[in-house]
Design a protein around this motif. Structure first.
Motif, PDB file in Angstrom:
ATOM      1  N   GLN A  27       0.883  -1.284  -0.053  1.00 43.42           N
ATOM      2  CA  GLN A  27      -0.120   0.246  -0.221  1.00 43.42           C
ATOM      3  C   GLN A  27       0.956   1.352  -0.070  1.00 43.42           C
ATOM      4  O   GLN A  27       0.533   2.532  -0.453  1.00 43.42           O
ATOM      5  CB  GLN A  27      -1.005   0.382   1.047  1.00 43.42           C
ATOM      6  CG  GLN A  27      -0.245   0.375   2.349  1.00 43.42           C
ATOM      7  CD  GLN A  27       0.373  -0.996   3.376  1.00 43.42           C
ATOM      8  OE1 GLN A  27       0.471  -2.034   2.645  1.00 43.42           O
ATOM      9  NE2 GLN A  27       0.454  -0.863   4.255  1.00 43.42           N
ATOM     10  N   TRP A  28       2.117   1.032   0.500  1.00 43.33           N
ATOM     11  CA  TRP A  28       2.923   2.246   0.281  1.00 43.33           C
ATOM     12  C   TRP A  28       3.981   2.565  -0.628  1.00 43.33           C
ATOM     13  O   TRP A  28       4.788   3.240  -0.784  1.00 43.33           O
ATOM     14  CB  TRP A  28       3.775   2.067   1.664  1.00 43.33           C
ATOM     15  CG  TRP A  28       3.077   2.262   2.810  1.00 43.33           C
ATOM     16  CD1 TRP A  28       3.238   1.402   4.147  1.00 43.33           C
ATOM     17  CD2 TRP A  28       2.139   3.412   3.309  1.00 43.33           C
ATOM     18  NE1 TRP A  28       2.277   1.772   5.063  1.00 43.33           N
ATOM     19  CE2 TRP A  28       1.565   2.747   4.464  1.00 43.33           C
ATOM     20  CE3 TRP A  28       1.621   4.399   2.670  1.00 43.33           C
ATOM     21  CZ2 TRP A  28       0.820   3.597   5.185  1.00 43.33           C
ATOM     22  CZ3 TRP A  28       0.563   5.219   3.488  1.00 43.33           C
ATOM     23  CH2 TRP A  28       0.218   4.788   5.026  1.00 43.33           C
ATOM     24  N   LEU A  29       3.638   1.552  -1.880  1.00 45.80           N
ATOM     25  CA  LEU A  29       4.554   1.499  -3.105  1.00 45.80           C
ATOM     26  C   LEU A  29       4.153   2.734  -3.749  1.00 45.80           C
ATOM     27  O   LEU A  29       2.941   3.336  -3.763  1.00 45.80           O
ATOM     28  CB  LEU A  29       4.252   0.379  -4.067  1.00 45.80           C
ATOM     29  CG  LEU A  29       4.900  -0.877  -3.706  1.00 45.80           C
ATOM     30  CD1 LEU A  29       4.618  -2.036  -4.372  1.00 45.80           C
ATOM     31  CD2 LEU A  29       6.357  -0.897  -3.396  1.00 45.80           C
ATOM     32  N   ASP A  30       5.167   3.457  -4.567  1.00 48.59           N
ATOM     33  CA  ASP A  30       4.828   4.430  -5.521  1.00 48.59           C
ATOM     34  C   ASP A  30       4.116   3.925  -6.444  1.00 48.59           C
ATOM     35  O   ASP A  30       4.092   2.482  -6.743  1.00 48.59           O
ATOM     36  CB  ASP A  30       6.227   5.090  -5.894  1.00 48.59           C
ATOM     37  CG  ASP A  30       6.990   3.815  -6.776  1.00 48.59           C
ATOM     38  OD1 ASP A  30       6.834   4.093  -8.103  1.00 48.59           O
ATOM     39  OD2 ASP A  30       7.756   3.320  -5.929  1.00 48.59           O
ATOM     40  N   GLN A  31       2.994   4.686  -7.127  1.00 43.61           N
ATOM     41  CA  GLN A  31       2.169   4.245  -8.435  1.00 43.61           C
ATOM     42  C   GLN A  31       3.043   3.657  -9.534  1.00 43.61           C
ATOM     43  O   GLN A  31       2.477   2.568  -9.999  1.00 43.61           O
ATOM     44  CB  GLN A  31       1.476   5.301  -8.862  1.00 43.61           C
ATOM     45  CG  GLN A  31       0.508   4.963  -9.774  1.00 43.61           C
ATOM     46  CD  GLN A  31      -0.823   4.096  -9.200  1.00 43.61           C
ATOM     47  OE1 GLN A  31      -0.838   4.478  -7.953  1.00 43.61           O
ATOM     48  NE2 GLN A  31      -1.189   3.297  -9.983  1.00 43.61           N
ATOM     49  N   ALA A  32       3.933   4.175  -9.926  1.00 40.94           N
ATOM     50  CA  ALA A  32       4.734   3.450 -11.081  1.00 40.94           C
ATOM     51  C   ALA A  32       5.244   2.051 -10.590  1.00 40.94           C
ATOM     52  O   ALA A  32       5.150   1.072 -11.269  1.00 40.94           O
ATOM     53  CB  ALA A  32       6.133   4.495 -11.311  1.00 40.94           C
ATOM     54  N   SER A  33       5.952   1.882  -9.543  1.00 42.58           N
ATOM     55  CA  SER A  33       6.188   0.545  -9.057  1.00 42.58           C
ATOM     56  C   SER A  33       5.252  -0.644  -9.075  1.00 42.58           C
ATOM     57  O   SER A  33       5.164  -1.626  -9.432  1.00 42.58           O
ATOM     58  CB  SER A  33       7.083   0.571  -7.848  1.00 42.58           C
ATOM     59  OG  SER A  33       8.292   1.142  -8.208  1.00 42.58           O
ATOM     60  N   ALA A  34       4.071   0.031  -8.562  1.00 41.80           N
ATOM     61  CA  ALA A  34       2.815  -0.955  -8.363  1.00 41.80           C
ATOM     62  C   ALA A  34       2.142  -1.335  -9.514  1.00 41.80           C
ATOM     63  O   ALA A  34       1.949  -2.473  -9.924  1.00 41.80           O
ATOM     64  CB  ALA A  34       1.959  -0.066  -7.420  1.00 41.80           C
ATOM     65  N   GLU A  35       2.339  -0.247 -10.515  1.00 41.85           N
ATOM     66  CA  GLU A  35       1.755  -0.519 -11.961  1.00 41.85           C
ATOM     67  C   GLU A  35       2.686  -1.846 -12.648  1.00 41.85           C
ATOM     68  O   GLU A  35       2.388  -2.735 -13.204  1.00 41.85           O
ATOM     69  CB  GLU A  35       1.912   0.680 -12.919  1.00 41.85           C
ATOM     70  CG  GLU A  35       0.513   1.539 -12.339  1.00 41.85           C
ATOM     71  CD  GLU A  35       0.617   2.759 -13.340  1.00 41.85           C
ATOM     72  OE1 GLU A  35       1.608   2.985 -14.068  1.00 41.85           O
ATOM     73  OE2 GLU A  35      -0.121   3.791 -12.895  1.00 41.85           O
ATOM     74  N   VAL A  36       4.206  -1.759 -12.337  1.00 40.93           N
ATOM     75  CA  VAL A  36       5.085  -2.404 -13.106  1.00 40.93           C
ATOM     76  C   VAL A  36       4.753  -3.816 -12.452  1.00 40.93           C
ATOM     77  O   VAL A  36       4.868  -4.914 -13.064  1.00 40.93           O
ATOM     78  CB  VAL A  36       6.520  -1.966 -13.164  1.00 40.93           C
ATOM     79  CG1 VAL A  36       7.514  -3.206 -13.313  1.00 40.93           C
ATOM     80  CG2 VAL A  36       6.796  -0.759 -13.855  1.00 40.93           C
ATOM     81  N   LEU A  37       4.741  -3.880 -10.915  1.00 43.50           N
ATOM     82  CA  LEU A  37       4.554  -5.031 -10.401  1.00 43.50           C
ATOM     83  C   LEU A  37       3.329  -5.802 -10.890  1.00 43.50           C
ATOM     84  O   LEU A  37       3.129  -7.244 -11.021  1.00 43.50           O
ATOM     85  CB  LEU A  37       4.433  -4.975  -8.893  1.00 43.50           C
ATOM     86  CG  LEU A  37       6.036  -4.612  -8.505  1.00 43.50           C
ATOM     87  CD1 LEU A  37       6.141  -4.320  -6.859  1.00 43.50           C
ATOM     88  CD2 LEU A  37       6.993  -5.806  -8.681  1.00 43.50           C
ATOM     89  N   GLY A  38       2.186  -5.021 -11.142  1.00 45.32           N
ATOM     90  CA  GLY A  38       0.955  -5.690 -11.627  1.00 45.32           C
ATOM     91  C   GLY A  38       1.039  -6.248 -12.922  1.00 45.32           C
ATOM     92  O   GLY A  38       0.745  -7.297 -13.335  1.00 45.32           O
ATOM     93  N   PHE A  39       1.913  -5.365 -13.783  1.00 42.91           N
ATOM     94  CA  PHE A  39       2.075  -5.829 -15.310  1.00 42.91           C
ATOM     95  C   PHE A  39       2.937  -7.450 -15.277  1.00 42.91           C
ATOM     96  O   PHE A  39       2.526  -8.195 -15.813  1.00 42.91           O
ATOM     97  CB  PHE A  39       2.962  -4.851 -15.851  1.00 42.91           C
ATOM     98  CG  PHE A  39       3.418  -5.196 -17.205  1.00 42.91           C
ATOM     99  CD1 PHE A  39       2.656  -4.852 -18.326  1.00 42.91           C
ATOM    100  CD2 PHE A  39       4.622  -5.903 -17.416  1.00 42.91           C
ATOM    101  CE1 PHE A  39       3.172  -4.945 -19.668  1.00 42.91           C
ATOM    102  CE2 PHE A  39       5.211  -6.166 -18.547  1.00 42.91           C
ATOM    103  CZ  PHE A  39       4.418  -5.832 -19.882  1.00 42.91           C
ATOM    104  N   VAL A  40       4.010  -6.983 -14.277  1.00 41.79           N
ATOM    105  CA  VAL A  40       4.845  -8.296 -14.261  1.00 41.79           C
ATOM    106  C   VAL A  40       4.104  -9.871 -13.644  1.00 41.79           C
ATOM    107  O   VAL A  40       4.208 -10.730 -14.080  1.00 41.79           O
ATOM    108  CB  VAL A  40       6.112  -8.247 -13.276  1.00 41.79           C
ATOM    109  CG1 VAL A  40       6.796  -9.497 -12.774  1.00 41.79           C
ATOM    110  CG2 VAL A  40       7.015  -7.108 -13.867  1.00 41.79           C
TER     111      VAL A  40
END
Length: 164
Positions: free
Chosen positions: A139-152
């Protein structure tokens, strides 16, 4: 014989995590989201998972509230142990990830290329040994990282990678 778990009353959750590790050992990717209220032991479950992952390459990220406005800060934590493999990536992916992490100068990288690069980096590392990627306090991840991890997570297929 397996030593007793330090986690009382979490047999079902530990069995699920054990199957996840077993599947990754057999070359089957797995993605799992552990959800729950603060203080119920999610971090302890992740610690137990890491302890069970002998023979795995383990990479971790812990979301930090003060870094939420820094694009790719979380992804950098996750990928830092694998940055020696950047040379194996296709040039556009390598360039995108290098710019995102401040290793090269350039315009803001295309998020799709950064996400592809992260996926490729994990797949490359998993050729050597299975990989366990642990994300705590997402929940504390930056938005860009969260999006990349979702993609992965949506694109892991037959790599021996577990993303939790």
């Amino acid at each position: 014989m397996r030593p007793p778990s330090r986690l009382f009353g979490r047999t079902a959750e530990l069995e699920i995590l054990g199957r996840l590790i077993a599947n990754a050992r057999r070359g089957r990717s797995a993605v799992l989201v552990v959800r729950g209220e603060p203080g119920i032991g999610k971090t302890e479950l992740l610690r137990q998972l890491i302890a069970e992952a002998s023979g795995f390459g383990v990479t971790r990220v812990a979301g930090v509230e003060s870094e939420m406005e820094l694009p790719y800060a979380g992804l950098h934590q996750l990928c830092a142990p694998m940055l020696g493999r950047l040379g194996s990536l296709a040039e556009p992916q390598r360039r995108g990830l290098s710019v995102a992490f401040g290793l090269a100068s350039g315009d803001s990288p295309d998020r799709f290329l950064v996400a592809l690069a992260a996926l490729s980096l994990l797949a490359e590392a998993a050729q050597e040994r299975p990989m366990l990627c642990v994300v705590d306090d997402a929940q504390w991840l930056d938005q860009a990282s969260a999006e990349v991890l979702g993609f992965v997570g949506r694109r892991l297929l037959a790599e021996p990678v577990a993303l939790v």
